[in-house]
Design a protein around this motif. Structure first.
Motif, PDB file in Angstrom:
ATOM      1  N   GLU A 252      48.434 -19.031 -32.534  1.00  0.00           N
ATOM      2  CA  GLU A 252      47.372 -19.450 -31.645  1.00  0.00           C
ATOM      3  C   GLU A 252      46.053 -19.031 -32.624  1.00  0.00           C
ATOM      4  OE1 GLU A 252      50.160 -19.984 -29.234  1.00  0.00           O
ATOM      5  OE2 GLU A 252      49.941 -17.886 -29.808  1.00  0.00           O
ATOM      6  N   LEU A 253      46.447 -18.191 -33.701  1.00  0.00           N
ATOM      7  CA  LEU A 253      45.416 -17.539 -34.484  1.00  0.00           C
ATOM      8  C   LEU A 253      45.369 -18.180 -35.969  1.00  0.00           C
ATOM      9  CD1 LEU A 253      45.055 -14.080 -32.968  1.00  0.00           C
ATOM     10  CD2 LEU A 253      43.869 -16.175 -32.183  1.00  0.00           C
ATOM     11  N   SER A 254      44.452 -18.260 -36.686  1.00  0.00           N
ATOM     12  CA  SER A 254      44.828 -18.622 -38.110  1.00  0.00           C
ATOM     13  C   SER A 254      43.244 -18.849 -38.714  1.00  0.00           C
ATOM     14  CB  SER A 254      45.397 -20.110 -38.509  1.00  0.00           C
ATOM     15  OG  SER A 254      44.483 -21.147 -37.847  1.00  0.00           O
ATOM     16  N   LEU A 255      43.255 -18.736 -39.897  1.00  0.00           N
ATOM     17  CA  LEU A 255      41.866 -18.998 -40.787  1.00  0.00           C
ATOM     18  C   LEU A 255      41.158 -20.316 -40.443  1.00  0.00           C
ATOM     19  CD1 LEU A 255      43.059 -17.916 -44.375  1.00  0.00           C
ATOM     20  CD2 LEU A 255      41.351 -16.875 -43.027  1.00  0.00           C
ATOM     21  N   HIS A 256      41.856 -21.250 -39.724  1.00  0.00           N
ATOM     22  CA  HIS A 256      41.167 -22.317 -39.189  1.00  0.00           C
ATOM     23  C   HIS A 256      40.718 -22.514 -37.764  1.00  0.00           C
ATOM     24  CE1 HIS A 256      42.587 -23.990 -42.975  1.00  0.00           C
ATOM     25  NE2 HIS A 256      43.834 -23.722 -42.540  1.00  0.00           N
ATOM     26  N   VAL A 257      40.912 -21.131 -37.139  1.00  0.00           N
ATOM     27  CA  VAL A 257      40.556 -20.954 -35.662  1.00  0.00           C
ATOM     28  C   VAL A 257      39.534 -20.124 -35.688  1.00  0.00           C
ATOM     29  CG1 VAL A 257      41.472 -20.291 -33.469  1.00  0.00           C
ATOM     30  CG2 VAL A 257      42.725 -21.728 -34.902  1.00  0.00           C
ATOM     31  N   THR A 258      38.542 -20.275 -34.982  1.00  0.00           N
ATOM     32  CA  THR A 258      37.392 -19.142 -34.639  1.00  0.00           C
ATOM     33  C   THR A 258      37.765 -18.370 -33.348  1.00  0.00           C
ATOM     34  OG1 THR A 258      36.032 -20.581 -33.193  1.00  0.00           O
ATOM     35  CG2 THR A 258      35.714 -20.584 -35.491  1.00  0.00           C
ATOM     36  N   PRO A 259      37.360 -17.287 -33.202  1.00  0.00           N
ATOM     37  CA  PRO A 259      37.790 -16.306 -32.019  1.00  0.00           C
ATOM     38  C   PRO A 259      37.278 -17.023 -30.728  1.00  0.00           C
ATOM     39  CG  PRO A 259      36.724 -14.968 -33.613  1.00  0.00           C
ATOM     40  CD  PRO A 259      36.527 -16.298 -34.079  1.00  0.00           C
ATOM     41  N   ALA A 260      36.161 -17.637 -30.656  1.00  0.00           N
ATOM     42  CA  ALA A 260      35.727 -18.479 -29.505  1.00  0.00           C
ATOM     43  C   ALA A 260      36.678 -19.623 -28.958  1.00  0.00           C
ATOM     44  CB  ALA A 260      34.462 -19.026 -29.639  1.00  0.00           C
ATOM     45  N   GLN A 261      37.355 -20.265 -29.932  1.00  0.00           N
ATOM     46  CA  GLN A 261      38.324 -21.406 -29.682  1.00  0.00           C
ATOM     47  C   GLN A 261      39.502 -20.661 -28.955  1.00  0.00           C
ATOM     48  OE1 GLN A 261      37.940 -23.070 -33.833  1.00  0.00           O
ATOM     49  NE2 GLN A 261      39.083 -24.660 -32.799  1.00  0.00           N
ATOM     50  N   ALA A 262      39.754 -19.668 -29.423  1.00  0.00           N
ATOM     51  CA  ALA A 262      41.065 -18.984 -28.997  1.00  0.00           C
ATOM     52  C   ALA A 262      40.794 -18.201 -27.627  1.00  0.00           C
ATOM     53  CB  ALA A 262      41.672 -17.948 -29.824  1.00  0.00           C
ATOM     54  N   GLY A 263      39.596 -18.315 -27.038  1.00  0.00           N
ATOM     55  CA  GLY A 263      39.243 -17.432 -25.720  1.00  0.00           C
ATOM     56  C   GLY A 263      38.908 -16.231 -25.960  1.00  0.00           C
ATOM     57  N   LEU A 264      38.796 -15.970 -27.106  1.00  0.00           N
ATOM     58  CA  LEU A 264      38.509 -14.368 -27.715  1.00  0.00           C
ATOM     59  C   LEU A 264      37.122 -14.394 -28.034  1.00  0.00           C
ATOM     60  CD1 LEU A 264      41.874 -14.078 -29.445  1.00  0.00           C
ATOM     61  CD2 LEU A 264      41.332 -12.949 -27.111  1.00  0.00           C
ATOM     62  N   GLY A 265      36.094 -15.012 -27.722  1.00  0.00           N
ATOM     63  CA  GLY A 265      34.907 -14.743 -28.239  1.00  0.00           C
ATOM     64  C   GLY A 265      34.375 -13.409 -27.620  1.00  0.00           C
ATOM     65  N   ARG A 266      34.502 -12.999 -26.568  1.00  0.00           N
ATOM     66  CA  ARG A 266      34.179 -11.863 -26.259  1.00  0.00           C
ATOM     67  C   ARG A 266      34.404 -10.527 -26.827  1.00  0.00           C
ATOM     68  NH1 ARG A 266      38.923 -13.038 -24.111  1.00  0.00           N
ATOM     69  NH2 ARG A 266      40.498 -11.471 -23.957  1.00  0.00           N
ATOM     70  N   VAL A 267      35.362 -10.700 -27.768  1.00  0.00           N
ATOM     71  CA  VAL A 267      35.726  -9.393 -28.694  1.00  0.00           C
ATOM     72  C   VAL A 267      34.816  -9.275 -29.730  1.00  0.00           C
ATOM     73  CG1 VAL A 267      38.030  -9.559 -28.039  1.00  0.00           C
ATOM     74  CG2 VAL A 267      37.477 -10.212 -30.102  1.00  0.00           C
ATOM     75  N   VAL A 268      34.028 -10.438 -30.077  1.00  0.00           N
ATOM     76  CA  VAL A 268      33.142 -10.363 -31.387  1.00  0.00           C
ATOM     77  C   VAL A 268      31.538  -9.895 -30.852  1.00  0.00           C
ATOM     78  CG1 VAL A 268      32.252 -11.757 -32.895  1.00  0.00           C
ATOM     79  CG2 VAL A 268      34.666 -12.277 -32.281  1.00  0.00           C
ATOM     80  N   PRO A 269      31.186  -8.969 -31.580  1.00  0.00           N
ATOM     81  CA  PRO A 269      30.260  -8.178 -31.014  1.00  0.00           C
ATOM     82  C   PRO A 269      28.733  -9.107 -31.767  1.00  0.00           C
ATOM     83  CG  PRO A 269      30.825  -6.843 -32.767  1.00  0.00           C
ATOM     84  CD  PRO A 269      32.021  -7.986 -32.708  1.00  0.00           C
ATOM     85  N   LEU A 270      28.251 -10.234 -31.162  1.00  0.00           N
ATOM     86  CA  LEU A 270      27.378 -11.066 -31.714  1.00  0.00           C
ATOM     87  C   LEU A 270      25.935 -10.386 -30.735  1.00  0.00           C
ATOM     88  CD1 LEU A 270      28.706 -14.615 -31.858  1.00  0.00           C
ATOM     89  CD2 LEU A 270      28.367 -13.013 -33.528  1.00  0.00           C
ATOM     90  N   GLY A 271      25.061 -10.227 -31.579  1.00  0.00           N
ATOM     91  CA  GLY A 271      23.743  -9.610 -30.952  1.00  0.00           C
ATOM     92  C   GLY A 271      22.595  -9.142 -31.932  1.00  0.00           C
ATOM     93  N   THR A 272      21.764  -9.012 -31.572  1.00  0.00           N
ATOM     94  CA  THR A 272      20.452  -8.612 -32.724  1.00  0.00           C
ATOM     95  C   THR A 272      20.817  -7.325 -33.222  1.00  0.00           C
ATOM     96  OG1 THR A 272      19.023  -8.122 -30.764  1.00  0.00           O
ATOM     97  CG2 THR A 272      18.883 -10.040 -31.656  1.00  0.00           C
ATOM     98  N   LYS A 273      21.454  -6.385 -32.370  1.00  0.00           N
ATOM     99  CA  LYS A 273      21.621  -4.922 -32.443  1.00  0.00           C
ATOM    100  C   LYS A 273      22.967  -4.545 -33.316  1.00  0.00           C
ATOM    101  CE  LYS A 273      18.852  -3.144 -28.822  1.00  0.00           C
ATOM    102  NZ  LYS A 273      18.639  -2.199 -27.714  1.00  0.00           N
TER     103      LYS A 273
END
Length: 373
Positions: A252-273
């Motif tokens: 399910e995970l690889s260099l060709h997959v982003t976290p959001a594609q795998a339903g794991l976008g929530r674990v990535v801390p995107l934001g201005t701070k």
């Protein structure tokens, strides 16, 4: 080529284990039967040697700044004893590995990575630590998992595994929250006990000095025997994690997959701070609406789709299975697959090409199985 053995290898041989190569390690794939070991974890408990996993310590004055740059993680939010599921990303935004990071002391963090990605993670961390006043320490501790509804009883009954206020970080075994760790005493050494796992069940993972691993394994087996504990191998671990909807690197995970594609976008801390971690810029610029997404598929009958099998909508291929099996717990085929986003809504009817035969399958939300609270 398999040439690596854990500190528990001789015990696996004595138990009659069948071995397989995993990331260069000779690991037990089963001891008795895949189904028996799977059901034991769902109903009582299983004992796993997961010492092939990579463990790294991070220390030094700029340890937090280093981790904030190197990983998709905000370490400042990780309180003492808390663990976090996260990822180390390539500059492209693809996934080098998924990790668990624990603040296991006021001045130290522990990173646990997958066995097959040990070299890649070590290389990336070594490159990224340059310029930071921090140290990366590759550890050779053993790692043992006790998973199943009777895991707590087993740890409480294990002779020699003792509470120690100086190690416990304010916790007791009975009140330890999920994704939290505490130190305990075993013999003359310390054991880091984490309430984590890869089976979808209640459970713990114990990091212990390799020299003490055999004695701890034996003590756990003695305590757990009357409670239904059985040694369990990688085969049952795979079907357990699939039922729980947990991703496996290389599937399910690889260099060709982003976290959001795998339903794991929530674990990535995107934001201005949030710090400018490696891969962040690429993720913010790769918001493609047509990128395949990970879904669950359920089917009737006994024929299961396997990794690499094509998924169709009518005569059009819309995706590919990444993991699949006949679920031992649920009794019907289940799979995870990447499909076109417009075919990813739960309830969507698709088909799987199983060796030339089309099998009807329905998109479902993950996970397939949730343990009873």
């Amino acid at each position: 080529m398999t040439d690596l053995r854990t500190a528990l290898y001789d015990r696996h041989v004595a138990l009659g284990a069948t071995f397989t190569d995993f990331g260069g390690w000779s690991m037990p794939v089963r001891y008795s039967s895949d189904l028996a070991e799977h059901h034991a974890v769902r109903t009582a408990a299983g004992l796993f040697d997961i010492s092939h996993m990579a463990q790294f310590g991070v220390a030094g004055p700029e340890r937090e700044a280093f981790l904030a740059y190197a990983l998709a993680l905000d370490p400042a939010k990780l309180a003492l004893s808390r663990a976090k599921y996260t990822m180390i990303l390539a500059p492209s935004g693809g996934i080098i590995d998924d990790l668990i990071v624990t603040r296991n002391a006021e001045d130290r963090f522990l990173i646990v990575a997958n066995a097959g990605n040990r070299a890649a993670v070590h290389e990336a961390l070594t490159e990224r630590i340059d310029g930071f006043d921090a140290a990366l320490i590759e550890l050779d501790d053993a790692l043992i998992a006790v998973q199943g509804p009777r895991a707590m009883e087993i740890l409480r009954a294990t002779v020699g595994l003792l509470h120690d206020d100086t190690l416990a970080m304010g916790h007791t075994l009975e009140t330890l929250p999920y994704y939290t760790a505490m130190g305990m005493r075993f013999g003359n050494g310390a054991v880091l006990v984490s309430r984590t796992g890869y089976t979808g069940e209640e459970g713990f993972e114990l990091s212990v000095d390799a020299d003490d691993a055999g004695a701890l394994w034996d003590a756990l087996r003695i305590a757990g025997g009357p409670l239904g504990l059985v040694p369990a191998g990688l085969a049952s671990r795979d079907t357990l994690r699939l039922e729980a909807g947990m991703p496996l690197y290389g599937h399910e995970l690889s260099l060709h997959v982003t976290p959001a594609q795998a339903g794991l976008g929530r674990v990535v801390p995107l934001g201005t701070k949030v710090a400018d971690f490696v891969g962040r810029a690429a993720l913010e610029s790769r918001l493609r609406s047509d990128a395949p997404v990970l879904v669950g598929l359920v089917a009737d009958g006994r024929r299961a789709g396997r990794a690499g099998y094509a998924v169709f909508d009518g005569d059009t291929q819309v995706g590919e299975i990444t993991s699949g099996a006949l679920s031992p717990t649920l009794g019907h085929p289940i799979a995870m697959a990447f499909v076109a986003p417009d075919r990813g809504e739960p309830g969507t009817e698709l088909t799987i090409d199983v060796r030339g035969t089309r099998i009807s399958a329905t998109v479902t939300a993950l996970p397939f199985y949730r343990r009873k609270k």
